[in-house]
Design an enzyme around this catalytic site. Structure first.
Site, short mmCIF file in Angstrom:
data_model
loop_
_atom_site.label_atom_id
_atom_site.label_comp_id
_atom_site.label_asym_id
_atom_site.label_seq_id
_atom_site.Cartn_x
_atom_site.Cartn_y
_atom_site.Cartn_z
N GLY A 247 30.46 4.21 -24.09
CA GLY A 247 29.26 4.91 -24.56
C GLY A 247 28.21 3.97 -25.12
N GLU B 69 10.40 -7.66 -3.52
CA GLU B 69 10.51 -8.88 -2.70
C GLU B 69 11.37 -8.65 -1.46
OE1 GLU B 69 8.92 -11.83 -3.16
OE2 GLU B 69 7.88 -10.85 -4.82
N GLN C 6 44.26 -4.63 -18.29
CA GLN C 6 43.90 -5.15 -16.98
C GLN C 6 42.64 -4.48 -16.41
OE1 GLN C 6 46.63 -4.79 -13.51
NE2 GLN C 6 47.23 -6.84 -14.16
N ILE D 232 1.15 -3.02 -7.54
CA ILE D 232 0.75 -4.42 -7.71
C ILE D 232 1.12 -4.81 -9.15
CG2 ILE D 232 -1.13 -6.07 -7.54
CD1 ILE D 232 -0.31 -4.42 -4.92
N ILE E 190 32.54 -1.36 -19.42
CA ILE E 190 33.31 -2.06 -20.45
C ILE E 190 32.83 -1.64 -21.84
CG2 ILE E 190 33.71 -4.36 -21.47
CD1 ILE E 190 33.69 -5.45 -18.54
N GLU F 44 0.87 -1.19 0.00
CA GLU F 44 0.00 0.00 0.00
C GLU F 44 0.89 1.23 0.00
OE1 GLU F 44 -2.67 -0.13 3.31
OE2 GLU F 44 -3.47 -2.10 2.72
N THR G 239 13.49 -5.16 0.34
CA THR G 239 14.67 -4.37 0.00
C THR G 239 15.93 -5.02 0.56
OG1 THR G 239 14.47 -3.13 2.03
CG2 THR G 239 13.35 -2.19 0.09
#
Lengths: 386, 267
Positions: free
Chosen positions: A343, A366, A282, A156, A340, A126, A368
Site C-alpha cells: 500500500g 521518442e 522468496q 510539444i 514490494i 500533430e 512507441t
C-alpha cells in the site's frame, strides 16, 4: 552500475549524482504536486548548471558547449534521469539540430541557447501525425521571398515556455521510386511572431510538472532566413536528433530504475512481517533479483549503443533496442517496486507512485515500443530480403 | 608573542600569496553504505563496496581551494597514502580544482602515526605554509593524524575548525569545542583540522573534470621518503556494535520518573 567507466566518466557521474541529490531532488515532490516549476527555481537550476558546465554539455566545445562524447552523455542522462523531467530539463541539453544554424541564426538562436538565455522546443508531432511523421499536415507555402505557415502541433514538451520553436512543415512533394513523398522543412519560429500562438496543452498523468504545449500557426509569415538547414531536408535533420534521443530515454529509464531498486532493497531489508524482513521471503527476493538483472542488461544495451555512436557504427536498431528494453524494464521494475512496498507504494508520501506513473510515458515518447519493434525487426528481416 | 614567533610571522606574511597548501585526503567506504564486518572478524568488508573521499577531507579540499581563489595561496597539493586505488580519490580532488597530487602507495592503509610521518616527509619536500586535514576519517574515527603531524613538525595546530581566514599573515580559526566556540590566531606555518560546518564542498564542474587527468600525479613510496610504516598496532578482532533492544513506551511523566529512579537508577 558496473559499466567500466573512465576516470572522467566516474567523476562526472559522482558530481552529477551529488548535484541531482542536493539541487534537484529536494524540489521533486512539491513541483510534481504543484504541476509546475516556478520561474525562480528554474532560473536557479539553470544558473548552477551553467556555472558547473553541465548546461549544453552535449554541444561541441567549438560553439561553447561541454563537448561530451555519447558515452559520457549517456552517463549524464542516467544521473539526471533519476529526477523528474520538469526539473532535469533545466540542466538543458539544447537540441543538436541547432548546429545547423547558419549566418545570423548562430547569434540569434544557437549561442543564446548554449548560454541559457533562450530555450527552444522541437515541434514535429500533430494531432493527426504521431508515429507516422509523414502524415503531418502543417504546411509552409512560398509567397514572394517568404514562407506562410498554417497548421498545428501538439504534445510539444518543454520544461519551460519556449522562446522559439523548431517547426517541421510540409513544403512540397517529391516523386520517388516508391511514389510521391512529402518534402519536409524545419523552420525557426519566434514566440510572439504574428500568426504563431502557443498554449499549454492538457495535463498528463506522467511527468505532471513537465508541460506540453499546443502550437498553432495561422498565416504565420516567416522570412527566408528562418529556414533551418536546407529546404526539404527537415527529416534528415530530425533524424540526427531522434536517433540519440532514443538512447537518452533509455539512459533516463536506467537512472529511474536504479532509484526504484535502491528504495525497494532498503524497504525489503527493513520492513518486517511475520517476524522477519520481507526480503527474506522468496516472493520479494526473486523480484529484486529480476529487477537488478534487468537493470544491468538495460544499462549494457544503452552504453553499447552510445559507445557505437561514438565509434560511428551505431545503427537505428541499436538505439531502438536500448530504448525498447530500458523503457519496458523500467515499467516492470516500477510495478515490482509498488508490489514490494504494498500500500505504501501507492501513497504520495513515497516517490514510488510518481516513478510508476512517470514510467508509463517512456514506452510512448521518442517512438512507441511498437515503432521500436518495427525498426528492430526490419533491421533483421532486411538482411534476408524479408 | 615571543620575538622568535614574530620572525616566523613576518616571513609568512611576506610570502602568503605564494603559499602552498597541502591537503592530505583519505579514501573510505562511502558514507551512505552500511558497513559490514568480515566473517573472520579481521576488519570490515571492502570488496565490491563503493568508496569515496572521506567527507571531512572534502571539506578540507574546499577550504584550500577557497583560500587559493581568494588569492591567499598559490597552489593546492593533495596527498593520499594507501593502496593504488587512492589515485581515484586524488583524481576527485583534482576535479574539484586542486592543482596536483601525490600518491604514496602502500599495500594497506597505514596507521595514523605512519601517515603523520609520511606527511612530515612530504611537508619537508613541498614546504607548504598550511596543511589542512579533515578532523577525522569516518572509517577509523581515530582523530589523530593532524595532531600527530603538528607535533612532529612542531607547527601551530588548530583542530575542529568551523572558520578559517588569513588576516595580517596569520591564520584566524574558530574551533568547535565542547564548551562552545574558541577563536584562535595561529602563526604560520600551521596545521588545521576541519569540522563539518566549515563549508559545503563544491561539485566538480565539467571543465575541471576534463582537466583533472592532465594534472600531475606524483607517485612515491614510504621507502623513497625514508619512513618506516610498519604497523605498531595489532587488530585483535572487529565486531559490529551490539544491537539495541527496543524502547518502552511510558504512560505519563510519573511513570517515567519512577523508571529513571528505580530501574535505570540515573536520578
Amino acid at each position: 552500475m558496473d559499466l567500466e567507466l573512465s576516470d572522467e566518466q566516474r567523476l562526472l557521474a559522482d558530481s552529477l549524482k551529488a548535484f541531482v541529490d542536493s539541487e534537484l531532488m529536494p524540489f521533486e515532490a512539491v513541483t510534481d504536486r504543484a504541476g509546475e516549476v516556478s520561474p525562480e527555481l528554474g532560473r536557479q537550476i539553470v544558473d548552477k548548471a551553467l556555472a558547473l558546465g553541465f548546461y549544453a554539455a552535449n554541444l561541441p566545445e567549438s560553439v561553447g558547449g561541454g563537448g561530451l562524447d555519447n558515452a559520457s552523455l549517456a552517463i549524464m542522462e542516467r544521473e539526471l534521469g533519476k529526477v523528474t523531467h520538469a526539473l532535469h530539463g533545466y540542466v538543458w541539453r539544447p537540441t543538436e539540430l541547432l548546429l545547423a544554424c547558419e549566418g545570423d541564426q548562430i547569434e540569434r538562436y544557437l549561442t543564446p541557447c548554449i548560454r541559457g538565455e533562450k530555450t527552444e522546443c522541437f515541434a514535429v508531432t500533430e494531432p493527426g501525425a504521431g508515429s507516422d511523421i509523414l502524415s503531418m499536415s502543417t504546411r509552409a507555402t512560398q509567397k514572394g521571398g517568404d514562407w506562410i505557415v498554417n497548421g498545428s502541433k501538439h504534445f510539444i514538451s518543454s520544461h519551460v515556455l519556449p522562446d522559439f520553436a523548431i517547426v517541421f512543415a510540409v513544403t512540397g512533394e517529391d516523386e520517388t521510386d516508391r511514389g510521391p513523398r512529402k518534402r519536409i522543412t524545419a523552420f525557426l519560429v519566434d514566440r510572439g511572431q504574428q500568426g504563431f500562438d502557443i498554449q499549454r496543452g492538457p495535463r498528463s498523468v506522467s511527468q505532471r510538472a513537465y508541460p506540453t504545449y499546443v502550437l498553432s500557426f495561422n498565416d504565420c509569415r516567416l522570412g527566408a532566413g528562418q529556414v533551418l538547414g536546407c529546404e526539404g531536408q527537415g527529416l534528415e535533420l530530425a533524424d540526427k536528433w531522434i536517433k540519440m534521443g532514443r538512447v537518452w530515454v533509455g539512459a533516463n529509464c536506467c537512472g529511474r530504475a536504479e532509484r526504484l531498486l535502491e528504495l525497494s532493497v532498503d524497504w525489503a531489508a527493513t520492513r518486517k512481517q511475520f517476524g522477519q524482513s520481507i526480503g527474506r521471503f522468496q516472493g520479494t527476493s526473486f523480484k529484486l533479483a529480476d529487477m537488478v538483472t534487468e537493470l544491468q542488461a538495460a544499462d549494457l544495451l544503452v552504453m553499447h549503443a552510445a559507445r557505437k555512436a561514438d565509434a560511428g557504427t551505431m545503427v537505428p536498431a541499436d538505439a531502438a533496442m536500448a530504448k525498447l528494453y530500458a523503457s519496458e524494464m523500467l515499467q516492470r521494475v516500477a510495478d515490482n517496486a509498488v508490489q514490494i512496498f504494498g500500500g505504501m507504494g501507492l501513497m504520495e508520501e513515497m516517490p514510488i507512485e510518481r516513478l510508476w506513473r512517470d514510467s508509463r510515458l517512456d514506452r510512448i515518447w521518442e517512438g512507441t515500443s511498437e515503432i521500436q519493434r518495427h525498426i528492430i525487426s526490419r533491421h533483421v528481416l532486411r538482411q534476408r530480403d524479408g | 608573542m615571543s620575538f622568535g614567533q614574530s620572525i616566523i610571522f613576518n616571513e609568512i606574511q611576506g610570502v602568503s600569496h605564494q603559499m602552498k597548501i597541502l591537503v592530505p585526503i583519505k579514501r573510505v567506504i562511502d558514507a551512505n553504505i552500511k558497513v559490514r564486518v568480515k566473517s573472520d572478524q579481521s576488519g570490515v568488508e571492502l570488496n565490491n563496496v563503493k568508496m569515496a573521499m572521506n567527507p571531512f577531507c572534502e571539506i578540507a579540499v574546499e577550504a584550500a581551494l577557497r583560500l587559493r581563489e581568494a588569492g591567499e595561496a598559490e597552489e593546492v597539493i593533495v596527498v593520499c597514502a594507501g593502496p593504488a586505488n587512492g589515485k581515484e580519490t586524488l583524481r576527485t580532488a583534482l576535479a574539484m580544482g586542486a592543482d596536483r597530487a601525490i600518491h604514496i602507495e602502500s599495500e594497506d592503509s597505514p596507521e595514523p602515526l605512519a601517515v603523520a610521518k609520511l606527511l612530515k616527509a612530504v611537508v619537508e619536500r613541498e614546504k607548504p605554509g598550511l596543511v589542512i586535514l579533515g578532523k577525522q576519517a569516518i572509517d577509523g574515527d581515530n582523530n589523530q593524524t593532524g595532531q600527530m603531524l603538528s607535533a612532529l613538525l612542531n607547527w601551530s595546530l588548530g583542530t575542529f575548525i568551523s572558520r578559517l581566514s588569513v588576516e595580517d599573515g596569520a591564520f584566524h580559526v574558530t574551533r568547535e569545542v565542547d564548551g562552545g566556540l574558541e577563536n584562535l590566531k595561529l602563526s604560520g606555518p600551521a596545521v588545521v583540522t576541519v569540522d563539518l560546518r566549515l563549508n559545503e564542498p563544491r561539485y566538480a564542474s565539467l571543465p575541471n573534470i576534463m582537466k583533472a587527468k592532465k594534472k600531475p600525479m606524483e607517485e612515491l613510496t614510504a621507502a623513497a621518503l625514508d619512513v618506516d610504516i610498519t604497523p605498531r598496532l595489532t587488530v585483535l578482532k572487529v565486531e559490529a556494535p551490539a544491537s539495541r533492544s527496543a524502547g518502552v513506551r511510558v504512560h505519563d511523566a510519573a511513570e517515567l520518573v519512577d523508571k529513571l529512579k528505580n530501574e535505570a537508577k540515573v536520578i
